[in-house]
Design an enzyme around this catalytic site. Structure first.
Site, mmCIF file in Angstrom:
data_model
loop_
_atom_site.group_PDB
_atom_site.id
_atom_site.type_symbol
_atom_site.label_atom_id
_atom_site.label_comp_id
_atom_site.label_asym_id
_atom_site.label_seq_id
_atom_site.Cartn_x
_atom_site.Cartn_y
_atom_site.Cartn_z
ATOM 1 N N TYR A 76 2.857 7.390 2.960
ATOM 2 C CA TYR A 76 2.919 6.067 3.594
ATOM 3 C C TYR A 76 1.953 5.087 2.913
ATOM 4 C CZ TYR A 76 2.680 2.383 7.052
ATOM 5 O OH TYR A 76 2.701 1.153 7.648
ATOM 6 N N HIS A 77 0.722 5.533 2.717
ATOM 7 C CA HIS A 77 -0.269 4.772 1.949
ATOM 8 C C HIS A 77 -0.638 5.581 0.707
ATOM 9 C CE1 HIS A 77 -2.046 2.319 5.556
ATOM 10 N NE2 HIS A 77 -1.020 1.704 5.005
ATOM 11 N N TRP A 101 7.408 -0.002 -0.288
ATOM 12 C CA TRP A 101 8.419 1.061 -0.158
ATOM 13 C C TRP A 101 8.164 1.776 1.176
ATOM 14 C CZ3 TRP A 101 12.795 2.027 -2.790
ATOM 15 C CH2 TRP A 101 13.471 3.223 -2.511
ATOM 16 N N THR A 138 4.668 -8.185 8.537
ATOM 17 C CA THR A 138 3.577 -7.357 8.005
ATOM 18 C C THR A 138 2.695 -8.219 7.114
ATOM 19 O OG1 THR A 138 4.774 -6.798 5.996
ATOM 20 C CG2 THR A 138 5.056 -5.308 7.874
ATOM 21 N N THR A 139 1.541 -7.666 6.807
ATOM 22 C CA THR A 139 0.634 -8.353 5.885
ATOM 23 C C THR A 139 1.360 -8.672 4.580
ATOM 24 O OG1 THR A 139 -1.168 -7.059 6.819
ATOM 25 C CG2 THR A 139 -1.597 -8.140 4.728
ATOM 26 N N GLY A 140 2.163 -7.701 4.100
ATOM 27 C CA GLY A 140 2.852 -7.896 2.818
ATOM 28 C C GLY A 140 3.791 -9.099 2.860
ATOM 29 N N ASN A 151 0.788 -1.230 0.000
ATOM 30 C CA ASN A 151 0.000 0.000 0.000
ATOM 31 C C ASN A 151 0.822 1.283 0.000
ATOM 32 O OD1 ASN A 151 -2.435 -1.289 -0.215
ATOM 33 N ND2 ASN A 151 -2.684 -1.531 2.004
ATOM 34 N N HIS A 155 5.837 -3.676 13.546
ATOM 35 C CA HIS A 155 6.461 -4.149 12.320
ATOM 36 C C HIS A 155 7.913 -3.669 12.180
ATOM 37 C CE1 HIS A 155 2.679 -5.670 11.208
ATOM 38 N NE2 HIS A 155 2.133 -4.531 10.841
HETATM 39 N N1 CTP Z 1 3.974 -1.465 2.701
HETATM 40 C C1 CTP Z 1 5.237 -0.977 2.361
HETATM 41 N N2 CTP Z 1 5.499 0.352 2.465
HETATM 42 C C2 CTP Z 1 4.568 1.204 2.904
HETATM 43 C C3 CTP Z 1 3.285 0.726 3.272
HETATM 44 C C4 CTP Z 1 3.019 -0.621 3.156
HETATM 45 O O1 CTP Z 1 6.115 -1.754 1.981
HETATM 46 N N3 CTP Z 1 4.862 2.514 2.969
HETATM 47 C C5 CTP Z 1 3.685 -2.897 2.515
HETATM 48 C C6 CTP Z 1 3.855 -3.709 3.809
HETATM 49 O O2 CTP Z 1 4.362 -4.981 3.493
HETATM 50 C C7 CTP Z 1 2.433 -3.831 4.314
HETATM 51 C C8 CTP Z 1 1.627 -3.865 3.019
HETATM 52 O O3 CTP Z 1 2.331 -3.015 2.116
HETATM 53 O O4 CTP Z 1 2.189 -4.980 5.077
HETATM 54 C C9 CTP Z 1 0.204 -3.389 3.193
HETATM 55 O O5 CTP Z 1 0.202 -2.125 3.818
HETATM 56 P P1 CTP Z 1 -0.642 -1.845 5.149
HETATM 57 O O6 CTP Z 1 -2.067 -1.909 4.808
HETATM 58 O O7 CTP Z 1 -0.135 -0.588 5.764
HETATM 59 O O8 CTP Z 1 -0.269 -3.164 6.005
HETATM 60 P P2 CTP Z 1 0.176 -3.442 7.519
HETATM 61 O O9 CTP Z 1 1.081 -2.362 8.031
HETATM 62 O O10 CTP Z 1 0.734 -4.829 7.589
HETATM 63 O O11 CTP Z 1 -1.142 -3.425 8.282
HETATM 64 P P3 CTP Z 1 -1.391 -2.868 9.745
HETATM 65 O O12 CTP Z 1 -0.907 -1.463 9.744
HETATM 66 O O13 CTP Z 1 -2.865 -2.969 9.926
HETATM 67 O O14 CTP Z 1 -0.582 -3.769 10.644
#
Ligand code: CTP
Length: 319
Positions: free
Chosen positions: A276-277, A263, A241-243, A109, A293
């Site tokens: 971030y997202h 990233w 992480t989910t990823g 994301n 994480h």
């Molecule tokens: N990710 C990434 N860099 C970012 C944001 C996300 O590499 N800036 C990757 C991570 O592997 C992440 C995945 O995209 O697990 C999905 O993003 P997110 O929804 O933010 O997942 P989590 O952080 O795992 O979920 P949560 O915050 O609910 O724990």
């Protein structure tokens, strides 16, 4: 085939813990990458020694009954009971049973996807995995729209759908699910205590409306096993992480795995700000030391696997 875990450590070359994130070595140029089938198969076999993603992707109906007590993974002293609604939605067979795909995309994301024009390329994969019900319609040029499996941490219900407090938010949530038709909706319901009510609200909505999704609730051993696999490879991850969970699981179903939107850094290789997202205003403090994480470490690990051809990390534009 019995494989020596120390051999895996050798195959996945040591990941330097303090490599700067944005050096040229992190730019994953498209023309130099070639798929390393041997390493990819080796990783798949070794992951299978820790978990079987086809089985661990979801608890099945025959394994539990309503009222059974479950200990949360991260709050071991807290328990929950299997609700009637959850039981009704448990699959009877693995939602990924007998699935094998040549090319899969896992879409993280990160805001690195914005202006990437990667949408059509992502959609051209045989199987597309997305995380945390991230929106696609408004961003499809950059992120694509096809989805075969999507995750939903319970926190998403609060963060993106205002805890479904009004009819309008419920409708928005249902609309997101309707657009998923036929996909697997993967909900880690037993990780942390705080999500209990949110999961229940979602299940109630799904049961009340016609939504064509196939539910999956990961087994508790999944996270332990995923951590175990990476620890054996010297990647000391507190909580994957989910990823990373999706990559680890996808090795079972996918020949070639392509990652987009991974990233976890506030600047791109050229020094430009990265959200971030791609779709909300969440900030990078979120990945600070208080976060469970260890995204930069995960990223370095994935980068190392990219360099060795085991997976392909796309961090640039797709035009
Ligand atoms: N990710 C990434 N860099 C970012 C944001 C996300 O590499 N800036 C990757 C991570 O592997 C992440 C995945 O995209 O697990 C999905 O993003 P997110 O929804 O933010 O997942 P989590 O952080 O795992 O979920 P949560 O915050 O609910 O724990």
């Amino acid at each position: 085939v019995q494989l020596d875990p120390t051999a895996v450590t050798g195959m996945i070359k040591h990941v330097a813990p303090h490599r700067p994130c944005c050096s040229n070595s992190s730019k994953h140029s498209s023309n130099r990458w070639t798929f390393n089938k041997t390493l990819s198969s080796f990783i798949r076999k070794n992951i299978l020694r820790f978990l079987d993603p086809e089985r661990d992707i979801s608890i099945l109906k025959g394994m539990l009954k309503p009222g059974d007590i479950i200990h949360y993974l991260f709050d071991r002293h807290s328990t929950t009971n299997i609700s009637e609604n959850l039981y009704r939605l448990l699959p009877t067979a693995s939602p990924m049973k007998n699935q094998h795909h040549r090319k899969c995309a896992i879409v993280g994301n990160s805001g690195i996807l914005l202006n990437s024009s990667c949408g059509p390329e992502i959609d051209s994969h045989d199987f597309v995995i997305r995380c945390n019900l991230a929106p696609v319609e408004e961003y499809s040029q950059d992120v694509g729209w096809r989805t075969n499996l999507v995750t939903m941490n319970p926190s998403v219900v609060q963060r993106a759908f205002q805890d479904l407090v009004t009819e309008e938010w419920k409708e928005r949530f249902l609309q997101r699910l309707r657009n998923l038709s036929g996909s697997v909706l993967w909900i880690p319901a037993f990780m942390a205590k705080r999500g209990e009510d949110r999961v229940e609200w979602v299940l109630r909505l799904i049961l009340l409306h016609t939504v064509d999704v196939r539910m999956a609730f990961p087994s508790l051993r999944l996270l332990h096993a995923v951590r175990g696999y990476w620890l054996t490879n010297n990647v000391h991850i507190k909580r994957p992480t989910t990823g990373l969970l999706m990559y680890t699981m996808a090795t079972r179903f996918c020949e070639e795995i392509h990652l987009y939107g991974f990233w976890p850094f506030p600047l791109d290789p050229k020094g430009k700000t990265v959200k971030y997202h791609y779709y909300d205003t969440l900030k990078y403090e979120y990945t600070s030391s208080s976060s469970p994480h260890t995204m930069p470490l995960e990223f370095r690990t994935l980068s190392s696997l990219h360099r060795q051809g085991a997976l392909r990390l796309h961090t640039g534009t797709c035009d």
